[in-house]
Enzyme design. Structure first.
Site, short mmCIF file in Angstrom:
data_model
loop_
_atom_site.label_atom_id
_atom_site.label_comp_id
_atom_site.label_asym_id
_atom_site.label_seq_id
_atom_site.Cartn_x
_atom_site.Cartn_y
_atom_site.Cartn_z
N CYS A 1 1.00 -1.33 -0.28
CA CYS A 1 -0.08 0.13 -0.01
C CYS A 1 0.82 1.29 0.02
O CYS A 1 0.72 2.17 -0.80
CB CYS A 1 -0.92 -0.01 1.39
SG CYS A 1 -0.09 0.05 2.68
N HIS B 1 -2.58 1.00 6.72
CA HIS B 1 -2.76 0.95 5.32
C HIS B 1 -3.32 2.52 4.76
O HIS B 1 -3.67 3.43 5.45
CB HIS B 1 -4.33 0.24 5.21
CG HIS B 1 -4.52 -0.17 3.67
ND1 HIS B 1 -3.87 -0.92 3.02
CD2 HIS B 1 -5.63 0.24 3.02
CE1 HIS B 1 -4.30 -0.93 1.71
NE2 HIS B 1 -5.45 -0.34 1.64
N HIS C 1 -5.62 1.69 -4.50
CA HIS C 1 -4.91 1.08 -3.52
C HIS C 1 -4.42 -0.41 -3.81
O HIS C 1 -5.07 -0.98 -4.48
CB HIS C 1 -5.54 1.41 -2.00
CG HIS C 1 -6.70 0.39 -1.78
ND1 HIS C 1 -6.93 -0.21 -0.74
CD2 HIS C 1 -7.59 -0.07 -2.66
CE1 HIS C 1 -8.04 -1.07 -0.66
NE2 HIS C 1 -8.42 -0.91 -2.07
#
Length: 396
Positions: A308, A356, A368
């Site tokens: 990420c 994240h 993402h």
């Protein structure tokens, strides 16, 4: 004559044989126990909802461990470069120290040949503690200016060399600690992912189908929330556009040409303004879109795969903006704004441990790298519920 036969017992027959009531009860108990035993394994198995929650938690923990791995890897890399630089410096200083020692040795040899205080002077000049020279004034008084300079140089070189050696030793220990942290984080990620895969492998085909249905329902809810946010942001932009038009009309002192003033105001109030930052955001988004479909791989920074924070870092790098490597550093690399004020290019962070991140593209959506087994994709920022959003940051 009386009969001595006993009367036959009355009771149920099993397979043509009469059994007493006690035997019947025993058979019934055995049957019930058998049914209970058969039911036990399924009762002990976790429910599908429990499996889903456990797998999600494991992926989240793996994501958190991945960011720790990324931080340890970056620290290890920097520390290794520092150690290499220090070791090179120590080697150079050691050579200078040896040169200074040789020069002192040449003076000692010369004194030996002339016979001037040979034993004492030679021994001191070649001692391991040159500072002793300064503790014996009678000898120093007999040294020439050049000899004193050589002694001073030797003492300085020895002091600096010892200092650099201590720094190198400390840096080597820090490097060792970083490598240990790196190994620990890597092991944690691997264990979490292995446990998640094991749980999923134990599901039946029917359970996997039900799990997919649950996931689809979550995505539909996330899409609904994204649509609500898009509508809210559109309303805010429209209100801002009208406010700018009214301000422009009041400033001009006439309401006869609202169209010309309104056009420019609308452009400046857009969620992706035609400014330097807006152009950079467009470049970052364009890069991220080009990565859609590439696999998530923990610790990866591209170009073939990403995690990420590796994706968001690479996206903004394409716009000539340098972001830190890990999420809990990226979250401090800009200005925090509310979710309702999010603009394309902003970074959306998730969970309390900031494990994240995604790149906002507008209308409640982001690009993402989700998790292991998934691919870079567009998804609602509400993919794991509104409460999972930690913050939104606009890169500086």
């Amino acid at each position: 004559m009386a009969s001595h036969r006993k009367s036959r017992p009355t009771g149920p027959r099993v397979a043509g044989i009469r059994t007493p009531a006690l035997a019947t009860a025993a058979l019934t108990s055995v049957a019930l126990l058998s049914q209970t035993a058969n039911a036990t394994p399924s009762d002990d198995r976790p429910t599908l909802e429990e499996v889903e929650k456990k797998v999600d938690d494991l992926y989240r923990q793996a994501g958190s461990a991945t960011e720790k791995y990324n931080a340890a890897k970056e620290k290890t890399s920097k520390q290794r470069k520092k150690v290499d630089t220090l070791l090179d410096d120590v080697a150079q200083r050691t050579q200078k120290l040896n040169d200074a020692r040789e020069e002192l040795g040449s003076f000692a040899s010369a004194q030996y040949r002339t016979g001037a205080s040979v034993p004492e002077t030679a021994t001191l000049l070649l001692a391991d503690s040159p500072q002793d020279y300064f503790d014996q004034n009678q000898l120093m008084n007999r040294l020439t200016g050049r000899q004193k300079t050589a002694v001073d140089d030797y003492v300085t070189q020895q002091s600096e060399t010892m200092k650099k050696r201590r720094e190198a030793t400390e840096s080597l220990q820090t490097l060792t600690d970083s490598q240990t942290d790196l190994k620990t984080a890597k092991s944690t990620v691997q264990k979490k992912l292995a446990t998640a895969r094991e749980l999923l492998s134990e599901l039946t085909a029917e359970e996997k189908a039900r799990l997919a249905a649950i996931e689809k329902k979550k995505q539909q809810e996330a899409a609904r929330k994204a649509a609500e946010l898009a509508k809210q942001q559109a309303a805010q932009e429209e209100a801002e556009r009208r406010r700018r038009e009214e301000a422009a009309e009041q400033e001009s002192g006439s309401g006869s040409s609202p169209g010309s003033g309104g056009t420019g105001s609308s452009e400046s109030g857009s969620s992706t303004p035609g400014t330097s930052n807006g152009t950079k955001a467009e470049k970052a988004i364009a890069f991220a879109r080009a990565q859609i479909g590439k696999p998530y791989v923990w610790g990866a920074t591209g170009p073939g795969s990403y995690d990420c924070s590796g994706l968001t870092q690479a996206a903004w790098k394409a716009a000539d903006v340098t972001l830190p490597r890990v999420t809990y550093d990226q979250v401090n690399a800009g200005t925090t704004v509310s979710v309702s004020q999010a603009q394309p290019g902003d970074l959306v962070f998730f969970y309390d441990d900031i494990s994240h991140v995604g790149l906002y593209i507008g209308d409640g959506m982001m690009i993402h790298a989700p998790k292991p087994g998934a691919y870079v994709r567009e998804e609602s920022i509400f993919y794991d519920g509104e409460s999972s959003i930690h913050s939104v940051v606009r890169p500086a």
